[in-house]
Design a protein around this motif. Structure first.
Motif, PDB file in Angstrom:
ATOM      1  N   ALA A  15       2.808  -1.378   0.289  1.00 17.03           N
ATOM      2  CA  ALA A  15       4.200  -1.021   0.162  1.00 17.03           C
ATOM      3  C   ALA A  15       4.084  -0.496  -1.086  1.00 17.03           C
ATOM      4  N   ALA A  16       5.238   0.419  -1.355  1.00 12.28           N
ATOM      5  CA  ALA A  16       5.273   1.088  -2.701  1.00 12.28           C
ATOM      6  C   ALA A  16       6.639   1.727  -2.786  1.00 12.28           C
ATOM      7  N   ILE A  17       6.900   1.699  -4.024  1.00 11.21           N
ATOM      8  CA  ILE A  17       8.272   2.354  -4.519  1.00 11.21           C
ATOM      9  C   ILE A  17       7.945   3.753  -5.397  1.00 11.21           C
ATOM     10  N   ILE A  18       8.317   4.705  -4.802  1.00  7.92           N
ATOM     11  CA  ILE A  18       8.262   6.320  -5.117  1.00  7.92           C
ATOM     12  C   ILE A  18       9.352   7.051  -5.584  1.00  7.92           C
ATOM     13  N   ASN A  20      10.916  10.474  -6.615  1.00  4.55           N
ATOM     14  CA  ASN A  20      10.663  11.963  -6.758  1.00  4.55           C
ATOM     15  C   ASN A  20       9.618  12.490  -6.260  1.00  4.55           C
ATOM     16  N   GLY A  21       8.732  11.640  -5.436  1.00  6.07           N
ATOM     17  CA  GLY A  21       7.621  12.311  -4.681  1.00  6.07           C
ATOM     18  C   GLY A  21       6.414  12.113  -5.556  1.00  6.07           C
ATOM     19  N   CYS A  22       6.634  11.956  -6.969  1.00  8.96           N
ATOM     20  CA  CYS A  22       5.217  11.792  -7.524  1.00  8.96           C
ATOM     21  C   CYS A  22       5.193  10.640  -8.523  1.00  8.96           C
ATOM     22  N   THR A  23       6.316  10.049  -8.796  1.00 12.24           N
ATOM     23  CA  THR A  23       6.276   8.905  -9.845  1.00 12.24           C
ATOM     24  C   THR A  23       6.110   7.490  -9.035  1.00 12.24           C
ATOM     25  N   VAL A  24       4.720   6.809  -9.297  1.00 13.05           N
ATOM     26  CA  VAL A  24       4.612   5.387  -8.377  1.00 13.05           C
ATOM     27  C   VAL A  24       5.261   4.372  -9.321  1.00 13.05           C
ATOM     28  N   GLU A  25       6.109   3.738  -8.761  1.00  8.44           N
ATOM     29  CA  GLU A  25       6.781   2.697  -9.937  1.00  8.44           C
ATOM     30  C   GLU A  25       6.119   1.451  -9.105  1.00  8.44           C
ATOM     31  N   SER A  26       5.552   1.342  -8.240  1.00  7.41           N
ATOM     32  CA  SER A  26       4.767   0.062  -7.629  1.00  7.41           C
ATOM     33  C   SER A  26       4.005   0.758  -6.462  1.00  7.41           C
ATOM     34  N   ASN A  27       2.778  -0.077  -6.321  1.00  6.94           N
ATOM     35  CA  ASN A  27       1.904   0.341  -5.042  1.00  6.94           C
ATOM     36  C   ASN A  27       1.112  -0.711  -4.867  1.00  6.94           C
ATOM     37  N   VAL A  28       1.531  -1.673  -3.953  1.00  8.76           N
ATOM     38  CA  VAL A  28       0.935  -2.968  -3.600  1.00  8.76           C
ATOM     39  C   VAL A  28       0.409  -2.884  -2.271  1.00  8.76           C
ATOM     40  N   ILE A  29      -1.139  -3.374  -2.399  1.00  5.21           N
ATOM     41  CA  ILE A  29      -1.963  -3.325  -1.272  1.00  5.21           C
ATOM     42  C   ILE A  29      -2.557  -4.559  -0.827  1.00  5.21           C
ATOM     43  N   SER A  30      -2.672  -5.058   0.395  1.00  3.55           N
ATOM     44  CA  SER A  30      -3.289  -6.301   0.702  1.00  3.55           C
ATOM     45  C   SER A  30      -4.163  -5.731   1.903  1.00  3.55           C
ATOM     46  N   THR A  31      -5.576  -6.043   1.625  1.00  3.28           N
ATOM     47  CA  THR A  31      -6.480  -5.669   2.586  1.00  3.28           C
ATOM     48  C   THR A  31      -7.109  -6.799   3.293  1.00  3.28           C
ATOM     49  N   SER A  32      -7.320  -6.593   4.658  1.00  2.67           N
ATOM     50  CA  SER A  32      -8.002  -7.725   5.368  1.00  2.67           C
ATOM     51  C   SER A  32      -9.592  -7.252   5.384  1.00  2.67           C
ATOM     52  N   ILE A  55       2.796  -8.667   5.608  1.00  2.33           N
ATOM     53  CA  ILE A  55       3.948  -7.388   5.337  1.00  2.33           C
ATOM     54  C   ILE A  55       5.168  -7.823   4.390  1.00  2.33           C
ATOM     55  N   LEU A  56       5.552  -8.981   4.618  1.00  2.00           N
ATOM     56  CA  LEU A  56       6.807  -9.293   3.826  1.00  2.00           C
ATOM     57  C   LEU A  56       6.474  -9.692   2.497  1.00  2.00           C
ATOM     58  N   PRO A  57       5.520 -10.474   2.068  1.00  2.00           N
ATOM     59  CA  PRO A  57       5.052 -10.595   0.606  1.00  2.00           C
ATOM     60  C   PRO A  57       4.589  -9.092  -0.194  1.00  2.00           C
ATOM     61  N   VAL A  58       4.244  -8.408   0.758  1.00  2.00           N
ATOM     62  CA  VAL A  58       3.917  -7.059   0.147  1.00  2.00           C
ATOM     63  C   VAL A  58       5.087  -6.138  -0.222  1.00  2.00           C
ATOM     64  N   ILE A  59       6.029  -6.258   0.764  1.00  2.00           N
ATOM     65  CA  ILE A  59       6.989  -5.360   0.578  1.00  2.00           C
ATOM     66  C   ILE A  59       7.969  -6.113  -0.677  1.00  2.00           C
ATOM     67  N   GLU A  65       7.604  -5.423  -8.588  1.00  2.00           N
ATOM     68  CA  GLU A  65       6.982  -4.475  -9.462  1.00  2.00           C
ATOM     69  C   GLU A  65       7.572  -3.612 -10.160  1.00  2.00           C
ATOM     70  N   ALA A  66       8.436  -2.863  -9.269  1.00  2.00           N
ATOM     71  CA  ALA A  66       9.368  -1.643  -9.556  1.00  2.00           C
ATOM     72  C   ALA A  66      10.635  -2.217 -10.125  1.00  2.00           C
ATOM     73  N   GLU A  67      10.892  -3.303 -10.131  1.00  2.00           N
ATOM     74  CA  GLU A  67      12.320  -4.090 -10.428  1.00  2.00           C
ATOM     75  C   GLU A  67      13.620  -3.330  -9.882  1.00  2.00           C
ATOM     76  N   ALA A  68      13.074  -3.136  -8.630  1.00  2.02           N
ATOM     77  CA  ALA A  68      13.983  -2.556  -7.582  1.00  2.02           C
ATOM     78  C   ALA A  68      15.052  -3.491  -6.905  1.00  2.02           C
ATOM     79  N   THR A  69      16.422  -3.080  -6.697  1.00  2.00           N
ATOM     80  CA  THR A  69      17.305  -3.742  -5.973  1.00  2.00           C
ATOM     81  C   THR A  69      17.614  -2.896  -4.587  1.00  2.00           C
ATOM     82  N   TRP A  70      18.087  -3.485  -3.743  1.00  2.00           N
ATOM     83  CA  TRP A  70      18.229  -2.577  -2.419  1.00  2.00           C
ATOM     84  C   TRP A  70      19.113  -1.509  -2.430  1.00  2.00           C
ATOM     85  N   ASN A  71      20.195  -1.680  -3.428  1.00  4.33           N
ATOM     86  CA  ASN A  71      21.326  -0.614  -3.436  1.00  4.33           C
ATOM     87  C   ASN A  71      20.570   0.709  -4.402  1.00  4.33           C
TER      88      ASN A  71
END
Ligand code: KG4
Ligand code: ZN
Length: 344
Positions: A15-18, A20-32, A55-59, A65-71
């Motif tokens: 899961a990631a927060i992007i 304007n298409g270029c700025t990566v505010e967070s990029n979390v990956i869990s791999t098995s 899925i939920l912990p990654v989201i 990490e991006a300090e994002a709220t839903w709104n």
């Protein structure tokens, strides 16, 4: 535009927060991945079960990490296919539920379009790459060359006739007794080896085709190993280096052929898991004419599967397709490659 993006097409839950298409505010990956190191590849049911757990912990991790709220989120983007159906369902169900609960528009992204957008991650939006762009996308499931006239338009000008490049790395590693995924383990095993110690065939060398063929290289490796008998460490290093060199040279060879066929091309982008390969990177830099700009994803984590690239692709879909970017989509395991871009 600020997007929450989700990617779950194979064994990575991301899961990631992007912005304007270029700025990566967070990029979390869990791999098995570790679970499949000794199996030679991914077991679909096991991968899907891991997706459910992650899925939920990654989201939540990406939002935190991006300090994002839903709104502050404008839209939800998710990989709609192709991939392993069980894995895809986990990501798309989560995305659909979140979009519904938080009243956000939902964008379904073709996995390959995500890879094609990965070279924009971390770029200054004021100085973007210029189209037309020739993009080589080489992963575990696909190896194809695109002539792109915009983010969402272009045509498929070459593809593999058999195995994908990453698949050839994975199968080669398995023959050499090296862990999955094969790309990094072959590079590591071959780091001190001689890339010219063993001769491999040059696939399709006397043709002008823009297609690829990797299965002959894998078969050649199998016969070399059979004839050598017991492998000493030094032999494995030389075999890994020679096999890696042969795979990379085939990619370079077809890329040069593509530039000859389309001399108007100013930029070449190499994306997908195999674009993380250092030998490939230096061979391409050394072979491509100097007037052509060569770009790879800025970070190695943007080469292999990640959600940041899905968020980037979704942003450009909205810019170029408007409301059509939000069309209702199905979650599908086999989504034709040609659906990644709209033809002219
Ligand atoms: O893009 P990706 O993460 O997943 C797919 O969409 O398939 O690519 C995974 C593939 C695997 O086959 C893996 O062996 C290959 O990319 N790969 C590499 C390297 N890192 C990953 N191949 C060559 N060199 C690498 N450093
Ligand atoms: Zn991929």
């Amino acid at each position: 535009m600020r997007i929450l993006a989700i990617e779950s097409s194979c064994d990575e839950t991301a899961a990631a927060i992007i912005r304007n298409g270029c700025t990566v505010e967070s990029n979390v990956i869990s791999t098995s991945r570790q679970a499949f190191e000794q199996t030679g590849g991914v077991i679909p049911e096991d991968a899907a079960r891991r997706q459910v757990e992650c899925i939920l912990p990654v989201i939540h991790g990406a939002m935190k990490e991006a300090e994002a709220t839903w709104n502050t989120i404008d839209a939800i983007a998710v990989t709609k296919g192709p991939g392993l159906l069980g894995s895809l369902l986990v990501g798309t169900m989560a995305a659909r539920a979140i979009a519904h609960i938080h009243h956000k528009p939902l964008i379904g992204v073709h996995h390959t379009l995500g890879h094609l957008s990965s070279t924009w991650l971390g770029l200054d939006p004021q100085t973007p790459p210029t189209f037309p762009i020739l993009s080589l996308s080489a992963s575990g499931g696909h190896t194809d060359v695109w002539l792109r006239t915009s983010h969402t338009k272009g045509s498929l000008i070459g593809r593999t006739r058999d195995d994908a490049a990453g698949e050839a790395f994975d199968k080669g590693a398995s023959l050499l007794g090296l862990p999955y995924p094969g790309g990094p383990s072959i590079s590591k095993a071959g780091a001190e080896g001689n890339p010219h110690a063993y001769k491999f065939p040059k696939p399709l060398q006397h043709t002008e085709t823009l297609e690829f063929s990797f299965s002959g290289l894998k078969t050649a490796l199998r016969y070399i190993i059979r004839d050598l008998g017991t492998l000493q460490d030094e032999m494995i290093a030389d075999l890994a280096a020679s096999y890696e060199y042969a795979l990379c040279m085939h990619l370079v060879d077809r890329l040069i052929q593509s530039i000859r066929t389309y001399p108007e091309i100013q930029e070449i982008h190499i994306v997908g898991g195999v674009s993380a390969n250092n030998r490939l990177r230096s061979l391409i830099q050394a072979s491509v004419p100097s007037h052509v700009t060569v770009r790879f994803p800025h970070q190695l984590s943007y080469c292999t599967d990640n959600a940041a690239m899905i968020g980037s692709a979704a942003t450009f879909m909205v810019q170029e397709l408007g409301q059509d970017a939000y069309e209702i989509f199905e979650t599908v395991a086999s989504l034709p490659l040609e659906h990644a871009l709209k033809s002219e």
